[in-house]
Structure formats: structure tokens, C-alpha cells
Design an enzyme around this catalytic site. Sequence first.
Site, PDB file in Angstrom:
ATOM      1  NE  ARG A  65     -46.291  35.799  -8.237  1.00 38.29           N
ATOM      2  CZ  ARG A  65     -45.741  36.531  -7.278  1.00 38.29           C
ATOM      3  NH1 ARG A  65     -46.048  37.806  -7.156  1.00 38.29           N
ATOM      4  NH2 ARG A  65     -44.898  35.996  -6.423  1.00 38.29           N
ATOM      5  CG  ASN A  95     -49.198  42.541  -3.781  1.00 35.49           C
ATOM      6  OD1 ASN A  95     -49.614  41.741  -2.963  1.00 35.49           O
ATOM      7  ND2 ASN A  95     -48.961  43.799  -3.491  1.00 35.49           N
ATOM      8  CG  ASP A 314     -47.257  33.357   1.902  1.00 33.21           C
ATOM      9  OD1 ASP A 314     -47.825  34.234   1.239  1.00 33.21           O
ATOM     10  OD2 ASP A 314     -46.073  33.455   2.305  1.00 33.21           O
ATOM     11  CG  HIS A 318     -41.133  33.999  -7.345  1.00 39.67           C
ATOM     12  ND1 HIS A 318     -41.411  35.295  -7.734  1.00 39.67           N
ATOM     13  CD2 HIS A 318     -41.260  33.982  -5.994  1.00 39.67           C
ATOM     14  CE1 HIS A 318     -41.685  36.022  -6.663  1.00 39.67           C
ATOM     15  NE2 HIS A 318     -41.601  35.253  -5.594  1.00 39.67           N
ATOM     16  CG  PHE A 332     -38.229  37.084   0.168  1.00 38.97           C
ATOM     17  CD1 PHE A 332     -37.616  36.470   1.243  1.00 38.97           C
ATOM     18  CD2 PHE A 332     -37.780  38.344  -0.222  1.00 38.97           C
ATOM     19  CE1 PHE A 332     -36.577  37.091   1.929  1.00 38.97           C
ATOM     20  CE2 PHE A 332     -36.747  38.974   0.457  1.00 38.97           C
ATOM     21  CZ  PHE A 332     -36.142  38.339   1.533  1.00 38.97           C
TER      22      PHE A 332
END
Length: 427
Positions: A65, A95, A314, A318, A332
Site C-alpha cells: 500500500r 498497485n 495474499d 483495507h 475485496f
Amino acid sequence: MKLLVSSVRVIDKTSPFNGQIKDILIEGGKIKQIGDNLDAGNAQVVDGTGLSVSAGWVDMRVQGRDPGFEHKEDLHSVRQAAAHGGFTEIVLLPNTQPVVDTKDTLNYIRHSGFGGLVTLHPAAAVTKKADGVDFTEMMDLHQAGAVAFTDGENPVQNADLLLKTILYLRPLNALLINRPEDRELTLYGQMHEGVTSTLVGMKGMPALAEEMMLIRDLKLLEYALEKNTYDTTAPVLHVSLLSTVRGVELVREAKAKGLPVSADIAAHQLAFEDKDLIGFDTNLKINPPFRSSEDNAALRQGLADGTIDAIVSDHNPHDEESKNLEFDHADFGITALETAFALAVMHSGLVVDDIVEKLTVQPRRILRLPEVSVAEGAPANLTFFDPNSEWIFGRSYSKSKNTPFLGQTLKGQVRGVINNGKQEWFQ
């Protein structure tokens, strides 16, 4: 650092001491001696009775992140969570904001992990902004230290882009990681397409979306390799997050044909099935989604017979605002670094030696990282754990808490990690 860990069981198929209970003397960041009743001298002593030790674990799929989304996770908190999960090396997906598509962003991540307890390996994007349109400067990024290339959360949808990426990366001996998902088939999907999705009235994500994309990727890999003579002993394409019966079969068939392909699954994929989403717990909303009992059985078989090479966390953190809302609006992902080993112990069906291999030897082989072994003279890159210990997951060291396992009793506990001359021990 001079440290003696006494009476610890070695679990490392590459070590001459595999399966034996030994004392391990560490000095200057290396394993100086392994033996019985070693003299501690002026070393710090840790009683390893009941513990096992292996080479430090590697997680091939982590969302860090940082930069851009530090309110969800940052490079400090992700290293803390990784250490508590037993990982001494982690691969960070690109990402972020900005996306890891330039050397500046890549070096920001790499340099922040230099010499730390947890080594950071950034993966670089295949396309600019990971949006599937224009290629990044992959040669420059490879030379700058990108451990692999992937658009991360965004599967490469364009077949021509994927083909050209394989052709471009082969001379570099670089790895392409792709998660197989046809997003036209999963558009607006919330969970696995099946009886449960029909019962609860949610748009399903069919297994076909994974299978069609995987067929395409494997066909393109085969086609690309017909056109060059480069050595293909190392995996060229890594299939990330398999979740279906047919997906496992396709990778198995590809390997039987000799294609240079490898695959992983997330540890939590085996902990639930689609029917568990009836309660609309947004912490169970992941992609690929929890699927059927038949799919889970196929994943376990794939782990057992070597079709699936690695187990990943994985880790996908969030903030509260992204998860604590209606199911169809929630993001997700699961916060997963600290629970991956325990879930593998509890749900994979593998013996501990094989779990360790899928966290150590295989990820390093796939990623072209230096081999690490519990052997005299080797770097002290080690994970200490008790595979039989039950513990309550009462606190997460991640910034985010989007996990269904908080407060749950798990089996298989990490007790300490050593790497780069640093150590941390946990109760």
C-alpha cells in the site's frame, strides 16, 4: 549479534541436519556452528526446546500500500506484520500510488527495506499505471532490482500485451506473474457463482473466468517459447492465486508438457467455502472468491502432488471505511500475513516439512533469489516456529484489521525470526 539457540529441530530438506534437534550458534549474521551441546561463551542464549527452525519464509504476494495508501498500510507496519507471520522476505505488488512503474518508486521501496529484519522485494508493473495499455521500461526496472513483473491486482487482459511481455522478459531471465481472471465475466461479481450466490441474490464470479484466462495464458506461453531457444528450466510464467478444479488441472497438464510454469494459492483460500458467505461478512469477500468444496479438494491435491508450488498470504489490507459497509460495496481482500502459516497447517493437508518447502525453497527458486539453508556458513536468515502450538490471534500488527480470524484459536505459531543480523522473538 552472537546468539545460541539450543535444542531446536531443523526442518529444511536442503540441510544436512534436516529432522535433527541441534544447537545453532549465530555470529556476525551467519550460522557459525550447528551441533550438540555447543559452548555458548558470551552469546545470548535462547532455549529452542519444542521449536522448529527453517530457512526464512518468503511471501510472494503482498499488498504493501505504500506509497499512496499509507492509511491502510505502510512499509513499517507491513514489515512488522510480516515478521510476526514468520516472513523474512516479501514480494510487494506494484498497485500503489504512484504505481511501481518507474525506477524512482522501485528504489523508494527497495531502499526502505535494506538491512532490515524483513527484506522487501518490489515487483514492477508490466504496464504503466498497471492499466493494461502501454508497456513500462521493463529492462530498466529489471536492472534496478525488480524481482518480477506483474500488474498485480489487475490481470493482464490484452493477449498481445501478455505475449510480448513473455517474449521481452525471456532474454532477461525475468519472471511474469499473472492472476488468471477474465474481467468481462466477473464484472460486478461479488462471490463465487453457484447455489449460494443464487440463494443470497448476489452476482456470481464463475470459475470459467479463471479457466478461460488460464487457457489463454498457457497457450501464449507455449506459442512464445516456440519462437526462441532460451533456457526454460526456471519458471517463465507464474500463475498466482489458483482457485478452481480446472485451473489446477490446466497447470498440471502444462507442467506435464514441460512448460516453464509455476503456481501458488493463498493460505486462506482453503479455510472457507462459498456457503460461508451467507452471513455477508465482508471480511470473507476476496478475489478470487472462496469457492466450492470440490474446488478446495482440488487445491489440496494440487499442493500434495506438486502442481501448486508455493503458498502465499495474499495480504490485502483495507481501512475500516472500505470494509465496514454493505457487502456489494466492500472492497475485496483479507489482512493475511500473520495467519498464513497457521492456516496452511490447519487446512492444506500437508505435513509441516512440505508446508515449509512451499514457503522457502520453491518461492526462492521461482523468483531467482539466492538459496538459503540451515547450514554452517550460511546467512542466518531463519524462522522459528511451533507447528503444534495453539494460540489466539488477538492482535494484528498490520494497520488494517480486515480479517475473519481475529479472536480465533489457530494452530501453528511463529516464535521468532532472524535476518540481516537482526532478531525478534514472540511469545
